[in-house]
Design an enzyme around this catalytic site. Sequence first.
Site, PDB file in Angstrom:
ATOM      1  N   PRO A 179       0.813  -1.234   0.000  1.00  0.00           N
ATOM      2  CA  PRO A 179       0.000   0.000   0.000  1.00  0.00           C
ATOM      3  C   PRO A 179       0.838   1.273   0.000  1.00  0.00           C
ATOM      4  CG  PRO A 179       0.038  -0.945   2.192  1.00  0.00           C
ATOM      5  CD  PRO A 179       0.827  -1.885   1.318  1.00  0.00           C
ATOM      6  N   CYS A 180       1.517   1.531  -1.109  1.00  0.00           N
ATOM      7  CA  CYS A 180       2.325   2.739  -1.217  1.00  0.00           C
ATOM      8  C   CYS A 180       1.429   3.978  -1.203  1.00  0.00           C
ATOM      9  CB  CYS A 180       3.195   2.703  -2.473  1.00  0.00           C
ATOM     10  SG  CYS A 180       2.290   2.459  -3.994  1.00  0.00           S
ATOM     11  N   HIS A 181       0.123   3.800  -1.456  1.00  0.00           N
ATOM     12  CA  HIS A 181      -0.788   4.953  -1.431  1.00  0.00           C
ATOM     13  C   HIS A 181      -0.966   5.492  -0.006  1.00  0.00           C
ATOM     14  CE1 HIS A 181      -3.323   1.355  -0.826  1.00  0.00           C
ATOM     15  NE2 HIS A 181      -4.067   2.121  -0.055  1.00  0.00           N
TER      16      HIS A 181
END
Lengths: 273, 197
Positions: A179-181
Site C-alpha cells: 500500500p504505497c498509497h
Amino acid sequence: MDTRYTNGRMDSAEDAASEALIRELSRHRAVRAPASVLPVVLAGAGLADAYAPTDSPIGPVFVAYNREGISFVRLAGDHDAFESSFRSRFGRPARNLERLPRDLALAIERQLAGDVRAGLRLDLRELSEFERAVLSKAREVPRGEVRTYSWLAREIGRPRAARAVGAALGNNPIPLLVPCHRVIRSDGHLNGYVFGGEAKRRALEAEGADPDELERLARSGVRFVGSDTTRIYCFPTCRNARRISERHLVPFASALEAAASGYRPCRVCRPAV
Amino acid sequence: MQGDSQREDLRQELAADLNGAFERLVLEYQDRLYRFALSYTGDPRDAEEVVQDALIRAYGALGRYEPTRVRELALRAWLYRITLNVARNRARGVRPRLVPLEGPDGDTALPEPEADSAERPDSVYEGAERRRELDALLAGLPARYREAVVLRHVEGLAYEEAAEVLGRKVGTVKSDVHRGLRLLRDAIGDRRTDEVI
C-alpha cells in the site's frame, strides 16, 4: 459390431450392455484440459508468470504471479501493453489467464479487505535491498492510515533518504497489495502515485481515510495531534489519535513542539523516536 | 497415442534440461490427466485444480530426482499416480461442492435428458450432455471402482499399467473394473427408469 470385449463368462445381455458402456466411456477421451492448465502450472513451477484480471478498490487490475508470489499489478486494460511492459521490466513473458486460481484470488480479496493474515506472498526479487526495505515498511502502515516519506525513511534507518523513499514507492511493482498509497508528503499533499493522484485518493477513500481532511489539517499547519489526558501525540490517522475526543485533542505543528509541551510520541504510529 | 520412442525422448530431455522440457510434458499429458481428474471429482473446476497441483508436484519431484531415475521413470503411470494422490487427498480434506458457484464452464448441473433422447440421432450437444451424465454417475461410484474403471476404459490403460498406478494386483484391478462396470450399468439403469416414471 466390435466383439473384442466378449469373454464368454458374462451372459450375452450383460455383455452387450457392458460393451455399449465401454464404448461410451472411451468417448470421454475427446475431453481436453482447459487452456489455463499450462500457464498456472508453469507459474507454479516458477518457469513463467501468469496473469489475470481481478477487482480492486480502484477498478479492475491485472495481477501477475509466479511460484515466489505476486510479481506485478497494473490497471487492467490492453493485454499486449501489459505483456510488453511486463517483459521489458522483468525480461520474461507473462501468460494470460481467464481468472486467477481460487486460493490466490481469495488471498488477494482478503488482503484488500484489510486482513493482515491473508498470507499473500510477494515476489520482490528484482528490487534493490533498499527498495525492498521501503516496500516492506509500507506494508506495515495499517489500512485507512497514512504516514509520511520522512517517517518511512527514518523507520528503515535512512533518515535523510526521504526522496529516495519516494522514488522506491514510485517504482512499486505491486501497488494496492503493497500500500504505497498510504505514504504521503509531510505537508499533507497526497503527492504522486503510479496510477495517478486521483487513484491514490480513491484508494485511500476506499479504506475509510479522508484525503480532504488530511489536506485541510496539513494546510492549517497541523502535523500531529495529542491528548491532554494521556499526554501522548500521534499521526492524525493513527488508531490511537482517532480515539481522542474533540475536548482533549491538542494539535501540534511539529514533534519538537509536542516534546516541548511535555508530550511523548505514540508507540504505535511512532511520530518520533 | 504417442509412441514409446517419443516418450523415451521426453524422459531424456527432462533428465538433461528439466526447465526446457517441462512445458512439453505438460502439453503431452494435461488432457489425459485432466480427464482422469474430471472422472474422479465430477467437477471441472476441481479437476482443473487437481491437475495443476499434480503437475506442479511432478515438476518438484523431477527436480529432486537423479537424472538416471528420470530416464527410467514409467512417466505416464507415475503422473497418473501423482494425480490420483492429489485427488484422493482433496477428497479427504474438503467435501467436493456439488453445486459450483459459477458457470458456465464450471456448471456441472445435470440437464434433464429429454424423453426421446434415445431415439434421436447423436448430436454434439447430446454427446456432451451424455458425457456429463456419465461423469456424474462415475463420480458417484465408490473410489476404488471408479479409479479402476476410468484408468482401464476411459484412459485405455492395460490392466498391468492400471495396477501399477493403483498399487493393486492385476487380478484385483480386473475384478474392480468388472464390479465398477456393473455398478455403473445399474446406476444408468436406475436413471433411465426414473426418466420413464
